[in-house]
Design a protein around this motif. Structure first.
Motif: not given
Length: 386
Positions: A5-6, A14, A52, A152, A265, A267-268, A295
């Motif tokens: 969950e972002l 991910a 994001l 973030t 990491n 995105p996206l 991700l």
């Protein structure tokens, strides 16, 4: 692969396996265009205050797919050539020496120096500012807005303010370069924007390409230099390998990229159709449904035990297999990778040659990570020079 969950309760898959990531990053069923392939975006389920938002809303080669990506990358490549990058080396060496002089001044009498603040940060930001013709008095503005993009966990007000300020700064830069063109990449991109023909950049694509090139061109290199210096400071036996000729500075930089990817990491991406990961060598019976976000977990991929062995989490400059995905893979491989490597190849040897007694000023476990699951570095890197 894991369901995560972002921020904003936005779901994504991910992917941490380097083998599976490589296959997905080169699979035509994986897009980077939210306007065509991400229902969450198409249906307006995320707002401009989403942390994001800028990573998805921009219209440049970072969020383009297929023919659109080829068009945009080709236009940008004309301004961002390998020859231009290589020609920067003398200037990078000059800036490095100036910064090391300042570090020496700050660290005289055994005082603690924040290496990230005094060296890792200003080198890439000065290089990218000069490359794009950004006036020196705008460097502080640039730093603030780029830091905001990578923060973030920022609140809604900070997100929207950063987004507005970002385009204000870049709009001023474009206006200045239209009035007084120079030998810089902004002028080159404006030429690509204003050239006749259907392939030219739109005004929004011009601004968003500057967002990508300036943002990615400095934050990632800050973390590369930070992480490489930290790795050598916390692994003196690895530094000894280099000084005694058993490994090279390039070995240290590539191993740092593998073990501590500057972007943890990214995105996206989005599944254009249902993707059965079992067909790609991934978990059998696992499907990423069409329209779901993906991700790319580059930091985890660099420490994959199946690929690198049980010591995958260990920094080892003599490791034979240092291949990594720190700069991405496939058609979206980072266009600025040669510049990032060049800056690190100049900065890291110069730092340790100038200060052979360099040590951390405190326990490594007390260092704090930057407030981001995208950017991977330290909030500060306190050292003593002698």
């Amino acid at each position: 692969m894991a369901r995560v969950e972002l921020p904003g309760a936005v779901g994504a898959f991910a992917v941490t396996s380097p083998a599976l990531l490589k296959r997905l990053l080169t699979d035509a069923r994986v897009s980077k265009d939210p306007r065509r392939h991400w229902p969450v975006w198409i249906n307006g389920e995320v707002s401009p205050d989403w942390p994001l938002f800028a990573w998805v809303a921009v219209q440049n080669m970072f969020t383009a797919y297929g023919g659109e990506h080829r068009r945009l990358r080709n236009l940008v490549s004309r301004a961002f050539t390998a020859r231009r990058t290589a020609a920067l080396r003398p200037r990078i060496e000059e800036i490095t020496e100036q910064l090391l002089d300042r570090v020496a001044e700050v660290g005289r009498r055994g005082e603690v120096v924040d290496l990230r603040e005094e060296f890792c940060y200003p080198l890439p930001i000065q290089v990218i500012s000069e490359l794009f013709g950004l006036p020196s008095d705008k460097a502080v503005d640039l730093r603030e807005v780029v830091d905001g993009l990578f923060h973030t966990s920022a609140g809604p007000d900070e997100v929207t303010a950063t987004y507005a300020r970002l385009y204000e700064v870049l709009g001023e830069l474009v206006a200045a370069k239209r009035e007084s063109p120079g030998d810089d990449l902004t002028t080159g991109l404006i030429a690509a924007r204003d050239d006749e023909g259907t392939a030219r950049l739109s005004e929004q694509e011009l601004l968003d390409t500057l967002v990508l090139m300036i943002g990615a061109g400095h934050e990632t290199t800050v973390n590369l230099i930070d992480n490489a210096a930290h790795a050598l400071l916390t692994h003196p036996e690895q530094l000894a390998h280099i000084r005694e000729g058993r490994a090279t500075w390039d070995d240290a930089i590539e191993e740092s990229l593998r073990a501590d990817a500057p972007v943890a990491n990214l995105p996206l991406r989005y599944a254009v159709e249902d993707i059965d990961l079992g067909e790609l060598g991934g978990p059998q019976g696992t499907v990423i449904p069409a329209g779901e976000a993906i991700l790319a977990a580059y930091a985890a991929a660099g420490r994959d035990a199946e690929r690198y062995g049980k010591d995958a989490d260990r920094f080892d400059v003599t490791r034979v297999d240092k291949e990594h995905l720190a700069f991405g893979y496939g058609v979206h491989h980072c266009l600025g990778a040669p510049l990032g490597r060049l800056e690190a190849r100049v900065a890291i040897p110069a730092l340790f040659d100038r200060f052979p007694g360099l040590t951390l000023a405190g326990p490594p476990e007390e260092l704090l990570p930057v407030e981001s699951f995208i950017s991977h570095g330290h909030r500060s890197l306190p050292v003593r020079l002698f």
